[in-house]
Design an enzyme around this catalytic site. Structure first.
Site, PDB file in Angstrom:
ATOM      1  N   ARG A  40       1.411  -1.614   0.446  1.00 53.49           N
ATOM      2  CA  ARG A  40       0.060   0.361   0.351  1.00 53.49           C
ATOM      3  C   ARG A  40       0.709   1.425   0.087  1.00 53.49           C
ATOM      4  NH1 ARG A  40      -2.833  -4.020   1.918  1.00 53.49           N
ATOM      5  NH2 ARG A  40      -0.791  -4.376   3.000  1.00 53.49           N
ATOM      6  N   THR A  41       1.953   1.337   0.771  1.00 57.22           N
ATOM      7  CA  THR A  41       2.632   2.781   0.832  1.00 57.22           C
ATOM      8  C   THR A  41       3.261   3.342  -0.382  1.00 57.22           C
ATOM      9  OG1 THR A  41       2.469   2.182   3.646  1.00 57.22           O
ATOM     10  CG2 THR A  41       4.043   3.835   2.547  1.00 57.22           C
ATOM     11  N   LYS A  67      25.809  -4.005  -1.060  1.00 55.51           N
ATOM     12  CA  LYS A  67      27.703  -4.525  -1.183  1.00 55.51           C
ATOM     13  C   LYS A  67      28.637  -3.721  -0.589  1.00 55.51           C
ATOM     14  CE  LYS A  67      27.202  -3.881  -6.490  1.00 55.51           C
ATOM     15  NZ  LYS A  67      27.957  -2.749  -6.695  1.00 55.51           N
ATOM     16  N   ARG A  73      11.554   4.002   3.347  1.00 62.45           N
ATOM     17  CA  ARG A  73      10.973   2.586   4.459  1.00 62.45           C
ATOM     18  C   ARG A  73      12.081   1.957   4.140  1.00 62.45           C
ATOM     19  NH1 ARG A  73       5.910  -0.542   4.506  1.00 62.45           N
ATOM     20  NH2 ARG A  73       4.780   0.991   5.019  1.00 62.45           N
ATOM     21  N   HIS A  87       5.695   6.010  11.241  1.00 67.52           N
ATOM     22  CA  HIS A  87       5.323   6.056  10.069  1.00 67.52           C
ATOM     23  C   HIS A  87       4.037   6.607  10.114  1.00 67.52           C
ATOM     24  CE1 HIS A  87       3.180   4.369   6.088  1.00 67.52           C
ATOM     25  NE2 HIS A  87       3.137   3.023   7.102  1.00 67.52           N
TER      26      HIS A  87
HETATM   27  C1  NCD Z   1       2.205  -1.153   8.428  1.00 68.11           C
HETATM   28  C2  NCD Z   1       3.710  -1.083   8.162  1.00 68.11           C
HETATM   29  O1  NCD Z   1       4.090  -1.109   7.109  1.00 68.11           O
HETATM   30  O2  NCD Z   1       4.013  -0.347   9.106  1.00 68.11           O
HETATM   31  N1  NCD Z   1       1.081  -1.696   7.209  1.00 68.11           N
HETATM   32  C3  NCD Z   1       1.391  -0.335   6.355  1.00 68.11           C
HETATM   33  O3  NCD Z   1       2.238   0.855   5.788  1.00 68.11           O
HETATM   34  N2  NCD Z   1      -0.128  -0.192   5.825  1.00 68.11           N
HETATM   35  C4  NCD Z   1       1.768  -2.456   9.095  1.00 68.11           C
HETATM   36  C5  NCD Z   1       1.959  -3.072   9.052  1.00 68.11           C
HETATM   37  O4  NCD Z   1       3.047  -3.738   8.442  1.00 68.11           O
HETATM   38  O5  NCD Z   1       1.548  -4.438   9.701  1.00 68.11           O
END
Ligand code: NCD
Length: 308
Positions: A58-59, A87, A108, A136
């Site tokens: 999703r993100t 590397k 991320r 997040h």
């Molecule tokens: C979450 C995350 O990656 O922190 N997912 C997201 O970004 N919608 C939640 C999760 O991984 O449980």
């Protein structure tokens, strides 16, 4: 063009109430524009880099959809193994490099604080899309947007955050963000997965109240919003401990039937087994609407950070 108070999006406590008004109002405008198939291109000629060193559906896709919807373009790394990090390149050097290719960077990464490290390596906007078990913040914005839309307001609501509150970065950012709004929290978790003390203290310092319990049924009686989360398997050093806790909470249709009729059920997704699938067609089941809201909210962020 109005601007956000900071150029990087790193933590949920950075947003002023003016920032939040700007972002959420703009997101609502974009949501309406998307619904009427309006073509938008304020970010024509801009490039967004998305660097994902941890899994994401999703993100990453909603950031990329958001950039495309604004007329911009995207460079994407979805597998850390495919970059020079494998590397031995430092994050700092990777970001210095990407700085030469893109106008903003979404990252991320498994380490807490990694987004701050990235932000120091470039003058371009850096957006934290999850730093390990840290924060997040962009998720918390779309969660706030969703609660407002579903419930009409945020002020005065009772909100249950349920599951892995220790490792869950979405609930760290969401508790921080919502504590500006005079909500009452119920932190529902097994004892071993409680909300970190520093976040609980921050919530209290911001004037919100919280109670802690391991009893989801009792919490549901009072809740306006229940926010379920996955037990974060990848954060456990001991697999046996994960197995002991993994089925701690499953929200069933019968449990929702006993709660307030206006209950909103949320989940950042991915779901493992925390919400029974027969909850999905209930009116209050908002989690897929919530994930769709990621697009207009991230459009708003990108436009406010990048448009001239
Ligand atoms: C979450 C995350 O990656 O922190 N997912 C997201 O970004 N919608 C939640 C999760 O991984 O449980």
């Amino acid at each position: 063009m109005a601007k956000l108070s900071k150029k990087d999006i790193l933590r949920a406590d950075q947003f002023t109430s003016a920032d939040l008004d700007l972002i959420l109002d703009r997101a609502a405008r974009y949501e309406a524009a998307l619904a009427s198939n309006e073509r938008l291109d304020p970010l024509r000629g801009k490039i967004l880099a998305t660097l994902f060193f941890e899994p994401s559906t999703r993100t990453r896709l909603s950031f990329e959809a958001a950039m495309h919807r604004l007329g911009g373009r995207v460079l994407s790394v979805s597998e850390a193994k495919s970059t020079s990090a494998s590397k031995g390149e430092t994050l700092h050097d990777t970001i210095r490099t990407v700085d030469g290719y893109a106008d903003a960077i979404v990252i991320r990464h498994p380490e807490i604080g990694s987004a701050e490290v990235a932000a120091k390596a470039t003058a371009k906007p850096v957006l934290n899309a999850g730093d390990g078990a840290g924060e997040h913040p962009t998720q918390s914005l779309l969660d706030l947007y969703t609660i407002r839309k579903e419930q009409g307001t945020v002020d005065g609501l009772t909100i249950a955050l349920v599951g892995d509150l220790k490792h869950g970065r979405t609930v760290h950012s969401l508790a921080t963000l919502l504590s500006q709004f005079g909500v009452s929290f119920l932190f529902v978790s097994p004892q071993a997965l409680r909300m970190p003390r520093e976040i609980a203290e921050r919530v209290r310092a911001n004037g919100a109240s919280f109670r802690e319990t391991d009893d989801l049924g009792r919490a549901l009686d009072e809740s306006d919003v229940v926010y379920m989360t996955r037990i974060q398997r990848e954060r456990f050093a001991d697999p046996a401990e994960y197995d002991r806790l993994k089925d701690a909470y499953v929200l069933t249709r019968a449990a929702v039937a006993k709660a307030k009729p206006s209950l909103t059920v949320m989940h950042p997704l991915p779901r493992v087994n925390e919400i029974a699938t027969d909850v999905d067609d209930l009116r209050g089941a908002a989690y897929f609407r919530q994930s769709a809201n990621g697009v207009p909210v991230r459009m708003a962020l990108l436009a406010l950070l990048l448009a001239e």
